[in-house]
Design an enzyme around this catalytic site. Structure first.
Site, PDB file in Angstrom:
ATOM      1  N   ASP A  34       0.872  -1.165   0.000  1.00  0.00           N
ATOM      2  CA  ASP A  34       0.000   0.000   0.000  1.00  0.00           C
ATOM      3  C   ASP A  34       0.918   1.226   0.000  1.00  0.00           C
ATOM      4  O   ASP A  34       2.126   1.133   0.228  1.00  0.00           O
ATOM      5  CB  ASP A  34      -0.986  -0.015   1.182  1.00  0.00           C
ATOM      6  CG  ASP A  34      -2.202   0.876   0.890  1.00  0.00           C
ATOM      7  OD1 ASP A  34      -2.136   1.672  -0.079  1.00  0.00           O
ATOM      8  OD2 ASP A  34      -3.211   0.787   1.608  1.00  0.00           O
TER       9      ASP A  34
HETATM   10  C1  BGC Z   1      -5.054   3.265   0.036  1.00  0.00           C
HETATM   11  C2  BGC Z   1      -5.236   2.198  -1.013  1.00  0.00           C
HETATM   12  C3  BGC Z   1      -5.081   2.778  -2.392  1.00  0.00           C
HETATM   13  C4  BGC Z   1      -3.736   3.457  -2.478  1.00  0.00           C
HETATM   14  C5  BGC Z   1      -3.438   4.033  -3.845  1.00  0.00           C
HETATM   15  C6  BGC Z   1      -3.816   4.093  -0.188  1.00  0.00           C
HETATM   16  O1  BGC Z   1      -3.782   5.207   0.637  1.00  0.00           O
HETATM   17  O2  BGC Z   1      -5.014   2.672   1.311  1.00  0.00           O
HETATM   18  O3  BGC Z   1      -6.500   1.599  -0.856  1.00  0.00           O
HETATM   19  O4  BGC Z   1      -5.235   1.790  -3.345  1.00  0.00           O
HETATM   20  O5  BGC Z   1      -3.697   4.498  -1.521  1.00  0.00           O
HETATM   21  O6  BGC Z   1      -4.184   5.151  -4.106  1.00  0.00           O
END
Ligand code: BGC
Length: 717
Positions: free
Chosen positions: A263
């Site tokens: 993530d």
């Molecule tokens: C979120 C994810 C997301 C990623 C990319 C993160 O802050 O937890 O769910 O896919 O950002 O945008």
């Protein structure tokens, strides 16, 4: 699809492995890196402060969209990347793209995987028009705590439903739209203490395996190409640095063949957790644990070469990661044809897509209360005054929900506009009363305007900004000004139909006996107004069943149906002092998992079981008759719940094992029947064996998880 038993994927892996053999270590590490760039930063002249160039130093891009833009990056990439390997772009295409579908939590309330598949397919197809190759969806976290804002992105609290929806969504994105899906957030991100986002929890392996892993397993079995490692920690180890989670369980137990992406910055954050002492240590722990691709930043480029030189990370591990990433690129076709095109990819917001969105939305609504006022059949309301009020009634942005990628609020069908069309012979008296922008609110004036109406449709809710990432809450009430305004509306003596748009279950307790009806519409997306009118007018009889329990009060959270029994179960005997309860609130939910009314009524009778014993390897069949006893045709989802009475570890009070959704005309009956096998009774037991333990089981077919219906018993020998 992205599983080694698929010959096409196997061939892609073979081609990838051949290429890996020719690549330098530096070139390989580039493939493990994802950047978020713009046209200034992604060009060969741009050099970062520490002397590193971004162009050609990554294999994937985050949130880059647009054919021209991507092709420009691609050209740069082919010129600058060692071995000229094309890049791909991943985006959060969560519930729709240009056409915004209902939020995933809403979609799950349809209990129809086909709806989820169709919505994912449309989202994926629209995203490919912009060159997107990979979505960070579906989110398959089990949502037991409504304080956590990301329940909006989930398929609810139940593993059985979430598993069905995970599979459907993966197939919609990958098989129907041709983009990579990503199961997230691996794992137990939703179990954060107190509903506080980014936090962790202590969790037994049994709970992890029995409750939180099944939707991931279902998505992996459906061929998901990627998995995202989560922000949270479990039992003191952050998931993005957990070899146990990312390698031993994900690959060893769940059989995942694709690649893992971190993530956003979650490997770097191992330092903040207090799990890594510096960047290099974070890379050692994150990459070492099994995070193939680093979302955001240059950390792998910077530190992996040294870690390999020092023998702390093996080049074989890097080869395996790169092979998986390149195989995905071969599968997408980008290795053979690197430039993106929108040709043949269909359009945006087409009639067909809008129809899919409208159908999904109306089927996701949950009718919580109805004293008989609904439906408001247009011919019966001709010549009458229908009041329409509340912040959601003429609002096109909030109803799109959180994570609405390429949203276009100007294209949202407003409730107000749709009502004016749906009730041509009634007078729609519209006044906002309360607005999300408080300075525009006019509650006193609105009450005056509405006082002569024959009915008032009050459209309230939580703004979309209040759900999704980093939106944990301690109070799940409607905003205070809306509550005050509702009190004013109730005091007019005009029946109030309360519509609630939100990304989570809000507290409805005080409205239950005051509103004539409560229709929960979640965040319904682009076709909001049309879907609302389909249901208000009775053109469609609502049949959504909530996949997340509604608490009476915020302090009850987490509240979910498959909880444990306790030594002093709540059996509802008045004045029994020492039992599991609250002294100021019922212990159970206001509306349980699986609950949802219809304009008609259903009766459950003649429950039967084929045998009171199940032999090993055998089965029993549970059945009952459901009859439409009301005056409208309608759909019902009959649900099978099973309780394992005694186990080597305590078992949930009941678990959903199946459901059957069907449509009945007034007076019509349907014989519902489920066959249970040993496999349906298996769980990870005290010794972490996946087995069905001998003993008694109680089952019932019910309209929701809390309904009192006839119970049937059988014994597994
Ligand atoms: C979120 C994810 C997301 C990623 C990319 C993160 O802050 O937890 O769910 O896919 O950002 O945008």
């Amino acid at each position: 699809m992205y599983t080694l038993d698929n010959p096409k994927y196997k061939e892609a892996r073979r081609r990838a492995a051949d290429l890996v053999k020719k690549m330098s270590l530096k070139s390989k590490i580039v493939q493990l890196t994802m950047f978020m760039v713009d046209e200034n930063t992604y060009n060969p002249e741009h050099v970062e402060e520490d002397g590193e160039m971004l162009a050609g130093r990554c294999g994937t891009l985050l949130a880059a969209t647009g054919i021209d833009r991507l092709n420009k990056y691609q050209k740069t990439s082919l010129e600058c990347t060692p071995d000229s390997i094309p890049l791909i772009s991943g985006c959060d295409v969560i519930h729709g793209y240009a056409t915004t579908m209902p939020i995933p939590l809403a979609l799950s309330c349809t209990l129809e995987p086909k709806i989820v598949r169709d919505c994912s397919a449309v989202a994926g197809k629209e995203a490919t028009v912009e060159g997107v190759s990979w979505t960070f969806a579906p989110m398959v976290d089990i949502a037991r705590d409504a304080r956590w804002g990301r329940v909006a992105e989930s398929f609810g609290e139940d593993k059985y439903v979430a598993s069905k929806m995970a599979e459907a969504s993966v197939r919609g994105f990958q098989e129907d739209a041709g983009i990579l899906s990503c199961l997230k957030h691996y794992v137990a991100y939703s179990a954060c203490e107190g509903g506080r986002d980014y936090n962790g929890c202590e969790m037994s392996d049994q709970t992890l395996f029995n409750t939180f892993l099944p939707p991931f397993k279902a998505g992996i079995d459906a061929g998901a190409a990627t998995v995202m490692s989560s922000f949270n920690e479990i039992n003191g180890v952050p998931c993005s640095g957990s070899r146990k989670m990312l390698t031993d369980i994900l690959r060893g137990v769940l059989g995942f063949d694709g690649f893992v992406v971190s993530d956003y910055d979650s490997v770097n954050e191992l330092q903040n957790h207090g799990y890594a002492k510096d960047e290099k240590d974070a890379v050692l722990k994150g990459y070492g644990a099994g995070v193939d691709v680093l979302m955001l930043g240059n950390l792998y480029n910077r530190h992996l070469p040294a870690l390999v030189a020092e023998g702390k990370i093996s080049e074989e591990q890097i080869d395996a990661s790169v092979e998986r990433i390149l195989a995905a690129k071969y599968m997408l076709g980008v290795m053979d044809e690197p430039f993106f095109t929108s040709e043949g990819k269909g359009g945006w917001l087409t009639e067909e897509y809008r129809e899919i969105a409208r159908n999904a939305a109306k089927r996701s609504f949950v009718l919580l209360e109805n004293d008989g006022i609904l439906p408001l059949i247009p011919s019966e309301w001709a010549g009458k005054k229908i009041g329409l009020t509340g912040p959601v009634s003429n609002e096109g942005d909030s109803v799109l929900g959180c994570w609405a990628s390429a949203k276009n609020p100007a294209k949202t069908v407003l409730i107000k506009d749709a009502m004016e069309k749906a009730y041509p012979d009634s007078e729609i008296v519209f006044t906002n009363g309360v607005c999300f922008k408080r300075e525009h609110s006019n509650p006193e004036e609105s009450l005056e305007i509405l006082k002569d109406c024959d009915v008032i449709v009050a459209c309230m809710g939580e703004h979309a900004r209040e759900s999704g990432e980093a939106t944990s809450k301690t109070c799940l009430d409607l905003p205070r000004d809306q509550i005050e305004y509702l009190k004013g509306l109730f005091s007019l003596g005009v029946p109030v139909v309360l519509l609630v748009s939100a990304g989570r279950p809000l507290i409805m307790t005080d409205f239950v006996n005051r509103a004539a009806a409560i229709l929960y519409i979640w965040d319904p997306g682009t076709e909001c107004g049309n879907a609302v009118c389909d249901v208000l007018t009775g053109d469609y009889n609502p049949a959504g069943k909530t996949t997340i329990s509604f608490p009476h009060r915020s302090g009850q959270c987490p509240v979910y149906y498959d909880h444990k029994m306790t030594g002093r179960p709540t059996i509802g005997i008045p004045n029994r002092t020492f039992e599991s309860k609250y002294i100021d609130c019922p212990v159970g939910p206001l509306y349980p998992f699986g609950y949802g009314k219809s304009y008609t009524t259903f009766e459950y009778t003649d429950a039967e079981i084929s045998s009171d014993t199940m032999e090993r390897g055998g089965s029993v069949t549970v059945s009952c008759t459901v009859t439409n006893t009301g005056k409208y045709a309608g759909e019902e989802a009959a649900q099978l719940y099973v309780r394992d009475v005694v186990g080597s570890i305590t078992r949930p009070v009941c678990e959903l094992k199946g459901y059957d959704k069907f449509c009945l005309e007034p007076g019509e009956s349907h014989r519902v029947s489920f066959t249970l096998t040993e496999d349906d009774l298996a769980f990870w037991n005290a010794d972490m064996e996946y087995v069905a333990e001998s003993g008694d089981f109680i089952c019932r077919i019910a309209p929701d998880s809390g309904a009192e219906v006839k119970k049937l018993k059988f014994t597994l020998e």
